[in-house]
Design an enzyme around this catalytic site. Structure first.
Site, PDB file in Angstrom:
ATOM      1  N   HIS A 186       0.814  -1.214   0.000  1.00  0.00           N
ATOM      2  CA  HIS A 186       0.000   0.000   0.000  1.00  0.00           C
ATOM      3  C   HIS A 186       0.851   1.269   0.000  1.00  0.00           C
ATOM      4  O   HIS A 186       0.448   2.282  -0.552  1.00  0.00           O
ATOM      5  CB  HIS A 186      -1.013  -0.034   1.138  1.00  0.00           C
ATOM      6  CG  HIS A 186      -2.121  -0.984   0.831  1.00  0.00           C
ATOM      7  ND1 HIS A 186      -3.087  -0.693  -0.113  1.00  0.00           N
ATOM      8  CD2 HIS A 186      -2.355  -2.241   1.233  1.00  0.00           C
ATOM      9  CE1 HIS A 186      -3.879  -1.737  -0.247  1.00  0.00           C
ATOM     10  NE2 HIS A 186      -3.459  -2.699   0.568  1.00  0.00           N
ATOM     11  N   ARG A 288     -11.952   0.940  -5.699  1.00  0.00           N
ATOM     12  CA  ARG A 288     -11.766   0.040  -4.550  1.00  0.00           C
ATOM     13  C   ARG A 288     -12.736   0.455  -3.437  1.00  0.00           C
ATOM     14  O   ARG A 288     -12.377   1.271  -2.585  1.00  0.00           O
ATOM     15  CB  ARG A 288     -10.328   0.128  -4.039  1.00  0.00           C
ATOM     16  CG  ARG A 288      -9.267  -0.474  -4.938  1.00  0.00           C
ATOM     17  CD  ARG A 288      -7.892  -0.372  -4.279  1.00  0.00           C
ATOM     18  NE  ARG A 288      -6.914  -1.251  -4.877  1.00  0.00           N
ATOM     19  CZ  ARG A 288      -5.971  -0.852  -5.733  1.00  0.00           C
ATOM     20  NH1 ARG A 288      -5.876   0.403  -6.092  1.00  0.00           N
ATOM     21  NH2 ARG A 288      -5.103  -1.720  -6.216  1.00  0.00           N
ATOM     22  N   ARG A 325     -15.693  -2.135  -8.035  1.00  0.00           N
ATOM     23  CA  ARG A 325     -15.433  -3.459  -7.467  1.00  0.00           C
ATOM     24  C   ARG A 325     -16.199  -3.567  -6.149  1.00  0.00           C
ATOM     25  O   ARG A 325     -16.071  -2.697  -5.287  1.00  0.00           O
ATOM     26  CB  ARG A 325     -13.946  -3.641  -7.203  1.00  0.00           C
ATOM     27  CG  ARG A 325     -13.700  -4.945  -6.424  1.00  0.00           C
ATOM     28  CD  ARG A 325     -12.255  -5.252  -6.285  1.00  0.00           C
ATOM     29  NE  ARG A 325     -11.606  -4.429  -5.298  1.00  0.00           N
ATOM     30  CZ  ARG A 325     -10.290  -4.431  -5.112  1.00  0.00           C
ATOM     31  NH1 ARG A 325      -9.516  -5.186  -5.850  1.00  0.00           N
ATOM     32  NH2 ARG A 325      -9.739  -3.669  -4.190  1.00  0.00           N
ATOM     33  N   GLU A 415      -7.672 -12.941 -10.211  1.00  0.00           N
ATOM     34  CA  GLU A 415      -6.625 -12.712  -9.205  1.00  0.00           C
ATOM     35  C   GLU A 415      -6.077 -14.033  -8.678  1.00  0.00           C
ATOM     36  O   GLU A 415      -5.115 -14.068  -7.926  1.00  0.00           O
ATOM     37  CB  GLU A 415      -7.197 -11.929  -8.015  1.00  0.00           C
ATOM     38  CG  GLU A 415      -7.809 -10.615  -8.408  1.00  0.00           C
ATOM     39  CD  GLU A 415      -8.164  -9.767  -7.216  1.00  0.00           C
ATOM     40  OE1 GLU A 415      -7.378  -8.877  -6.893  1.00  0.00           O
ATOM     41  OE2 GLU A 415      -9.229 -10.004  -6.609  1.00  0.00           O
ATOM     42  N   ASP A 439      -2.663  -9.422  -6.812  1.00  0.00           N
ATOM     43  CA  ASP A 439      -2.986 -10.681  -6.143  1.00  0.00           C
ATOM     44  C   ASP A 439      -2.654 -11.878  -7.029  1.00  0.00           C
ATOM     45  O   ASP A 439      -2.269 -12.930  -6.521  1.00  0.00           O
ATOM     46  CB  ASP A 439      -4.467 -10.710  -5.730  1.00  0.00           C
ATOM     47  CG  ASP A 439      -4.665 -10.004  -4.395  1.00  0.00           C
ATOM     48  OD1 ASP A 439      -3.874 -10.266  -3.463  1.00  0.00           O
ATOM     49  OD2 ASP A 439      -5.583  -9.177  -4.290  1.00  0.00           O
ATOM     50  N   ARG A 449       2.376 -10.183  -0.817  1.00  0.00           N
ATOM     51  CA  ARG A 449       2.646  -8.893  -1.458  1.00  0.00           C
ATOM     52  C   ARG A 449       3.145  -7.830  -0.495  1.00  0.00           C
ATOM     53  O   ARG A 449       3.597  -6.769  -0.918  1.00  0.00           O
ATOM     54  CB  ARG A 449       1.408  -8.407  -2.232  1.00  0.00           C
ATOM     55  CG  ARG A 449       0.189  -8.253  -1.377  1.00  0.00           C
ATOM     56  CD  ARG A 449      -1.051  -8.091  -2.234  1.00  0.00           C
ATOM     57  NE  ARG A 449      -1.247  -6.724  -2.664  1.00  0.00           N
ATOM     58  CZ  ARG A 449      -2.376  -6.271  -3.181  1.00  0.00           C
ATOM     59  NH1 ARG A 449      -3.386  -7.098  -3.366  1.00  0.00           N
ATOM     60  NH2 ARG A 449      -2.515  -5.018  -3.534  1.00  0.00           N
ATOM     61  N   CYS A 486      -6.147  -4.157 -14.088  1.00  0.00           N
ATOM     62  CA  CYS A 486      -6.287  -3.059 -13.125  1.00  0.00           C
ATOM     63  C   CYS A 486      -5.289  -3.195 -11.985  1.00  0.00           C
ATOM     64  O   CYS A 486      -5.325  -2.435 -11.034  1.00  0.00           O
ATOM     65  CB  CYS A 486      -7.713  -2.993 -12.577  1.00  0.00           C
ATOM     66  SG  CYS A 486      -8.154  -4.426 -11.593  1.00  0.00           S
TER      67      CYS A 486
HETATM   68  C1  PEP Z   1      -4.993  -6.622  -7.554  1.00  0.00           C
HETATM   69  O1  PEP Z   1      -4.947  -7.528  -6.726  1.00  0.00           O
HETATM   70  O2  PEP Z   1      -4.237  -6.554  -8.550  1.00  0.00           O
HETATM   71  C2  PEP Z   1      -5.977  -5.535  -7.409  1.00  0.00           C
HETATM   72  C3  PEP Z   1      -6.156  -4.651  -8.373  1.00  0.00           C
HETATM   73  O3  PEP Z   1      -6.655  -5.449  -6.233  1.00  0.00           O
HETATM   74  P1  PEP Z   1      -6.022  -4.914  -4.844  1.00  0.00           P
HETATM   75  O4  PEP Z   1      -4.660  -4.339  -5.132  1.00  0.00           O
HETATM   76  O5  PEP Z   1      -6.978  -3.908  -4.311  1.00  0.00           O
HETATM   77  O6  PEP Z   1      -5.985  -6.186  -4.040  1.00  0.00           O
HETATM   78 MG    MG Z   2      -6.602  -7.770  -5.370  1.00  0.00          MG
END
Ligand code: PEP
Ligand code: MG
EC number: 2.7.3.9
Length: 556
Positions: A186, A288, A325, A415, A439, A449, A486
């Site tokens: 993040h 999101r 989403r 994902e 993901d 991640r 995305c």
């Molecule tokens: C992803 O997992 O690539 C995604 C776009 O969702 P998030 O990063 O919110 O898990």
């Molecule tokens: Mg994701």
């Protein structure tokens, strides 16, 4: 002497400046016993410090807005966790000072998380940050965080807590470098939202001496320590050329031979819309929505609150596309009312669509809010589910959308590798796919991640990930449907060209990346992108894939 270090570039641009380290010293207060009659006063001090820190985090959130606000508000709630406070008070009653009680209570909570197998690296960093803030306040010492400086500098840290990245002043902070964190953490997402060049997962970043001159290339992940005048000149010239190319690039996403690839924005709420519009986003490719839920993890937001937030976003793109989403809770984004507390491995547990299917009332409310929010608007609304594993998941989601009376396209995020492998079967139930490469990489390589140590495997250039992208795009083409990306992979200009060559039909990213990706796409024909994609897939590593694509596209 000039030396070169290599980390992972997560936010484009070049920054040249002196190193300033983040004030992260862990303040360990001395273990001093207090007299019994001091306990009440100490409890009062602890409560006041907690309230002040929570208020400060909330105020920083209000100032920052957008995704940062939700993260900071979640931290403010962490500070006020009633169980933590009860533990602090118990420790004070056992003769601890307020500062020592806070320090020990947070340490116990941290261990509890680890012992439960809940390895939530991102949350642990947030928790430590909250503790350091409360302890600093109680000790009357400066808050840990961004250094005080009137001169612009490059910020170096072990990891950056959301509270700090949110308040980085782009005028003063030229760029940042961290030892931990992966390309999809993040912190990296927030850095891109701020438009600050950044490199993460740089081993030894902490050993860079304060005041050392470094040059950070957020595109390549390179750090030049004590760069020569010649190197500085080269980097500055390259950055200036890139800026010139960017300002010349406007309009929709299109290759040199006219193949269109809509460029969409990833947002966390209405506060992110102005930057998306300014960057020329053709719509929103990933809204999101969980950021609307993070400020109160015990209750879902009311239908009215959701309608207001969705409507604001939908109204901003009257003729565009907005892909919403549905709630993606769990793992690194737990919500008390949805996420089981005792999962041994939350990333593999009840998260994303699985939580919603267990709590259909939450999904129903969210879809009903979308129906109301889109009434009377001409926007092309699309709704997608996170963490779809198979056709049954896709059908359950599509059924819920139909029952809600939603006039929108329904889609599935890819994902989980199973969804890519069986994309055609999933497409029997839904109208589009959207690749969540963050993901998808995490699950393909079994690499968390949030963990810097495995960021090599989080690299979206990994040929195995490109294979799964190709499988999904081919399946969508065979079914006459669309397949966008995305995940953060879409924000890398070179990779965006490769994704286009793999057959991806739209690219969605943080607004700050859109001009870079638009400029890169405009340079190549679809056939060149396809050749670069084939060359990348023919390699055996992320590094080779990147080089192979670069060689094709630069005509080497
Ligand atoms: C992803 O997992 O690539 C995604 C776009 O969702 P998030 O990063 O919110 O898990
Ligand atoms: Mg994701």
């Amino acid at each position: 002497m000039e030396t070169t270090l290599r980390g992972v570039g997560v936010s484009h641009g070049v920054a040249i400046g002196e190193v300033r380290h983040m004030g992260t010293a862990v303040l360990e207060p001395p273990a001093r016993e207090i007299a019994a009659e001091e306990a009440e006063r100490e409890k009062g001090r602890a409560r006041k410090a907690v309230e002040a820190v929570a208020a400060d985090l909330t105020a920083r959130g209000n100032l920052a807005g957008g995704e940062a606000q939700a993260v900071l508000e979640a931290q403010a709630m962490m500070a006020q966790d009633p169980e933590l406070m009860a533990d602090v008070e118990r420790r004070i009653a056992g003769n601890s000072t307020a500062e020592r009680a806070v320090y020990d209570a947070f340490a116990a909570y941290r261990e509890l998380l680890a012992a439960a197998g809940e390895y939530l690296a991102g949350r642990v960093a947030d928790l430590d940050d909250v503790r350091n803030r409360i302890v600093a306040r109680l000790l009357g010492v400066p808050m840990p965080g961004v250094p005080d400086s009137d001169e612009p500098y490059v910020l170096v840290a072990r990891d950056l807590a959301p509270a700090d990245t949110a308040l980085l002043d782009p005028a003063l902070v030229l760029g940042f470098v961290t030892e931990e964190g992966g390309p999809t953490s993040h912190s990296a997402i927030l850095a891109r939202a701020l438009g600050v060049p950044a490199v993460v997962a740089l081993p030894g970043a902490g050993e860079l001496a304060e005041g050392t001159l470094i040059a950070v290339d957020g595109s390549t992940g390179e750090i030049f320590v004590n760069p020569s005048e010649e190197k500085k000149g080269q980097l500055e010239a390259a950055a200036a050329a890139r800026r010139a190319a960017l300002s010349a690039s406007t309009g929709p996403g299109v290759t040199a031979d006219g193949h269109t690839v809509p460029l969409l924005a990833n947002i966390g709420g209405p506060a992110d819309v102005p930057a998306a519009v300014e960057a020329g986003a053709e719509g929103v490719g990933l809204f999101r929505t969980e950021f609307l839920f993070l400020d109160d993890s015990e209750n879902a937001p009311s239908e009215e609150k959701q309608v207001a937030a969705y409507r604001q976003v939908l109204e901003a793109f009257p003729e565009g596309r907005v892909v919403v989403r549905v709630l993606d809770a769990g793992a690194d984004k737990p919500l008390d009312f949805l996420t089981p507390a005792d999962e041994p491995n939350p990333a593999l547990g009840v998260r994303g669509l699985r939580s919603l299917l267990d709590h259909p009332e939450v999904l129903r409310t969210q879809l009903a809010a979308l129906v109301k929010a889109s009434e009377g608007l001409s926007v092309h609304l699309e709704v997608m589910a996170p963490m779809v594993a198979d056709r049954a998941d896709a059908k359950a989601f599509a059924d819920a959308c139909r029952e809600a009376g939603l006039h929108a396209k329904f889609g599935a995020m890819v994902e989980i590798p199973s969804a890519a492998l069986r994309a055609r079967s999933i497409l029997q139930e839904v109208e589009f796919l959207s690749l969540g490469t963050n993901d998808l990489a995490q699950y393909t390589f079994a690499a968390d991640r949030q963990v810097g140590a495995v960021s090599r495997l989080q690299d979206p250039w990994q040929p195995a990930l490109l294979d799964l992208v190709a499988l999904s795009a081919e399946a969508a083409k065979a079914e006459g449907k669309s397949c966008g990306v995305c995940g953060e992979a879409a924000s890398d200009p070179l990779l965006a060209s490769v994704l286009t060559g793999l057959g991806v039909t739209s690219l969605s990213m943080g607004a700050a990346s859109i001009p870079y990706v638009r400029a890169a796409l405009a340079k190549f024909t679809l056939a060149q992108c396809e050749r670069a994609a084939a060359a990348a897939r023919a390699t055996d590593s992320a590094e080779e894939a990147r080089r192979a694509a670069q060689a094709v596209l630069s005509g080497e």
